[in-house]
Design an enzyme around this catalytic site. Sequence first.
Site, PDB file in Angstrom:
ATOM      1  N   GLY A 157       0.767  -1.099   0.089  1.00  0.00           N
ATOM      2  CA  GLY A 157      -0.043  -0.126   0.038  1.00  0.00           C
ATOM      3  C   GLY A 157       0.975   1.296  -0.059  1.00  0.00           C
ATOM      4  N   GLY A 188       2.262   5.117   0.984  1.00  0.00           N
ATOM      5  CA  GLY A 188       2.460   6.204   1.960  1.00  0.00           C
ATOM      6  C   GLY A 188       3.326   5.715   3.301  1.00  0.00           C
ATOM      7  N   CYS A 223       5.566  -5.582   1.975  1.00  0.00           N
ATOM      8  CA  CYS A 223       5.670  -4.084   1.890  1.00  0.00           C
ATOM      9  C   CYS A 223       5.133  -3.341   2.888  1.00  0.00           C
ATOM     10  CB  CYS A 223       5.216  -3.996   0.481  1.00  0.00           C
ATOM     11  SG  CYS A 223       6.099  -2.264  -0.135  1.00  0.00           S
ATOM     12  N   LEU A 224       4.086  -2.503   2.552  1.00  0.00           N
ATOM     13  CA  LEU A 224       3.474  -1.646   3.738  1.00  0.00           C
ATOM     14  C   LEU A 224       3.109  -2.759   4.862  1.00  0.00           C
ATOM     15  CD1 LEU A 224       2.262   0.972   4.436  1.00  0.00           C
ATOM     16  CD2 LEU A 224       0.115   0.254   3.919  1.00  0.00           C
ATOM     17  N   GLN A 281       5.751  -3.288   7.110  1.00  0.00           N
ATOM     18  CA  GLN A 281       5.936  -2.241   8.054  1.00  0.00           C
ATOM     19  C   GLN A 281       5.038  -2.126   9.090  1.00  0.00           C
ATOM     20  OE1 GLN A 281       5.839   0.829   5.189  1.00  0.00           O
ATOM     21  NE2 GLN A 281       7.612   0.135   3.878  1.00  0.00           N
ATOM     22  N   ASN A 339       9.273  -1.430  -4.202  1.00  0.00           N
ATOM     23  CA  ASN A 339       8.675  -0.345  -4.172  1.00  0.00           C
ATOM     24  C   ASN A 339       8.029   0.203  -2.820  1.00  0.00           C
ATOM     25  OD1 ASN A 339       7.079   1.946  -4.836  1.00  0.00           O
ATOM     26  ND2 ASN A 339       5.289   1.024  -5.046  1.00  0.00           N
ATOM     27  N   HIS A 369       8.547  -7.477  -3.009  1.00  0.00           N
ATOM     28  CA  HIS A 369       7.544  -8.034  -3.805  1.00  0.00           C
ATOM     29  C   HIS A 369       7.938  -9.171  -4.454  1.00  0.00           C
ATOM     30  CE1 HIS A 369       4.522  -4.838  -3.475  1.00  0.00           C
ATOM     31  NE2 HIS A 369       5.744  -3.988  -3.382  1.00  0.00           N
ATOM     32  N   GLU A 384       5.768 -11.295  -5.683  1.00  0.00           N
ATOM     33  CA  GLU A 384       4.667 -11.730  -6.672  1.00  0.00           C
ATOM     34  C   GLU A 384       5.266 -11.819  -8.203  1.00  0.00           C
ATOM     35  OE1 GLU A 384       3.839  -7.582  -5.814  1.00  0.00           O
ATOM     36  OE2 GLU A 384       4.348  -9.351  -4.716  1.00  0.00           O
TER      37      GLU A 384
END
Length: 373
Positions: free
Chosen positions: A236, A238, A263-264, A267, A305, A348, A350
Amino acid sequence: MTPALLVLRDGRVFRGEALGAAGETSGEVIFNTAMSGYQEILTDPSYRGQIVAMTYPLIGNYGLNEEDAESHRPWVNGFIVKEASAIASSWRAHIGLDEYLRRHGIVGIQAIDTRALTRHLRDHGAQEGVISSVEADVDTLRQRARELPGLIGRDLVSEVTSDAPFTWSEGVWDPARGYGPAAPARFKVVAYDAGIKHNILRQLASSGCEVTVVPATTSAAAVLERQPDGVFLSNGPGDPEGVPYLIEAVRELLPRVPVFGICLGHQIMGLAAGGRTYKLPFGHHGANHPVKDTTTGRVEITAQNHGFAVDPASVAGQGWEPTHVNLNDGTCEGLRHREWPAFSAQYHPEASPGPHDANYLFQRFVGLMKKGA
């Protein structure tokens, strides 16, 4: 061609030509080092709030199609390329890059020195900027860039998450047949949608998971009512600290059910564990980042990313340990709990687009659900 300007918060100006929709846009300007996969980048919800500059000089030469989108629409705030190919020479192409951007209202710029832009962002950090093909006054645009809020503390997940739960049953892509059916379901998985990519869902479905996707605001109690065998935390956009409701839900779920975050989601897991995150100078965006799995010693080439990272020392005394490290800058790329069935990856696996080196992580998740069955 219509003139266009890119103006950064620190005053740097790049003059080029308009790409995509006419108008003006703003966001955090970052660079992506992938040589291909621009459609997946444009449609990845993780780029909400950002203007993406591609470092590869020629973008758009194979066009765009309906199959390779990672969500139902493009999410980037703007797009920057050295040269946008006017010809889409692929049998799979349905539309060219410029027309696609115009159709979806994405403002972009081309014919600038993207190498100079990349070096500037590398040396001075990712920063807010404005692209405009309707305002020619540099001082006006510079002032607008300086007034932009930035990403720290903002909840961008609420802008990209789904409105209601839905199920997913499509499997991975096959060159001969396209997207096929999912594998026979063996495990029930609830996937939190913080901006989830379609190919993550396909990988889960192809691994034998019956996937129900829920909005990021869904409580832990509502997830547990579905009696899942495992919970997935998606990518996701931000700052993860801007999503306290998801952090709290994950904190409640961690001891009770197998959890896998990407990823997000990685975190969020770190924050739910009591750790801290911090903003990287210019982030990791590309399909060629080397990561070492410290549990096996193997090095993977990964797609990435993200603009924030987890401080592994902040969770070290709470049962967590880092499992992966970025070989470019030494940042934490994965966590796992020593006792709970929970782990995460910052990158990532995937592989759409990108290498397939980390695909095994989906099977690792399945293995945890097998143990808990």
